[in-house]
Design a protein around this motif. Structure first.
Motif: not given
Length: 278
Positions: A37, A40, A44
């Motif tokens: 987590s 993130k 991308e």
């Protein structure tokens, strides 16, 4: 063919910055961390696989390597970056925390390296970068356990480089220090806050903290500087073993490596010994 690097400890600091740097140089990156987590932002980026790897969990190491090979076909380089530093007086540090220091900084590196070596041997090629520290060259008070772990890492890396040199696999050590933009100091401070207090050490601790604060104010290196050196070490095609990654620590590195033992010890004791604390 686009090359691929697996980097540990990518949730922040050198690992996160190195991920971006390698991507900008056209590499695929397997960006690993204990808690995905935290990845993130990296997920991308093009050509980045964020996957879980806890250096204390062998199953997660194997899974991360397998996932990276499945995604990109092969792995060309490993950057063992994950680590942290205990800060505080040795006597005040619990045996459990001491074990954890070595489990992450030494045994974790060994576990990840062992897991990827069969892949590198099959390819007859591979580069292993172990992120050490200036504290793996010279020592400082208040971080004796961190120094011990990085000295162990330096010795392991050098000896391993001999074992693997005939197999097309190169081992290198990157030695950063004095970087003001990482969260390393915050983590170390949190660890120190959990240690017991021993009054006999208080004058020395106070003196040492004042010296560290002065040193901190003089630090100019950035995570990007270190990421560039890591990339250069992976790609320069040489068998150079050690890379000093930041200018801030070069005076202490020179004192350790380019002067006599007596001169070095006298120099360090003048800064951090009992006379300096009095």
């Amino acid at each position: 063919m686009t090359k691929t690097v697996l980097i540990t400890g990518c949730s922040s600091g050198f690992g996160k910055t190195a991920t971006g740097y390698f991507v900008r140089q056209g590499w695929n990156v397997i960006a690993t961390m204990r808690n995905i987590s935290d990845g993130k932002e990296l997920a991308e980026l093009d050509n980045v696989l964020v996957t879980r790897l806890d250096v204390e969990d062998p199953a997660s190491i194997a899974s991360a390597i397998e996932a990276g090979i499945e995604r990109f076909g092969r792995i060309d380089a490993l950057v063992n970056n994950a680590g942290y530093g205990l800060f505080g007086i040795f006597e005040a540090t619990s045996p459990e925390k001491i074990k954890e220091q070595f489990d992450v900084n030494v045994f974790g590196v060994m576990s990840v390296t062992r897991a990827i070596l069969p892949h590198f041997r099959t390819n007859k090629a591979g580069v292993i970068i172990n992120v050490s520290s200036g504290a793996g060259v010279f020592t400082l008070p208040m971080i004796s356990l961190y120094c011990a772990s990085k000295f162990a890492l330096e010795g392991f890396s050098e000896a391993l480089s001999y074992e693997l040199s005939g197999l097309g696999i190169t081992v290198k050590v990157v030695e950063p220090g004095g970087v003001i933009s990482t969260k390393f100091g915050q983590r170390s401070g949190a660890e120190a806050g959990q240690a017991q207090s021993i009054p006999d050490y208080e004058p020395f601790v106070t003196s040492s903290l004042a010296i560290f604060e002065t040193m901190r104010g003089q630090r100019l290196a950035t995570e990007e500087d270190v990421a560039k050196v890591i990339h250069d070490a992976v790609t320069d095609g040489t068998d150079q073993l050690r890379y000093v990654a930041t200018d801030d620590i070069k005076p202490l590195v020179r004192a350790r490596r380019e002067t006599s033992e007596a001169e070095y010890i006298q120099f360090m004791r003048s800064k951090f010994g009992a006379s300096a604390a009095s």
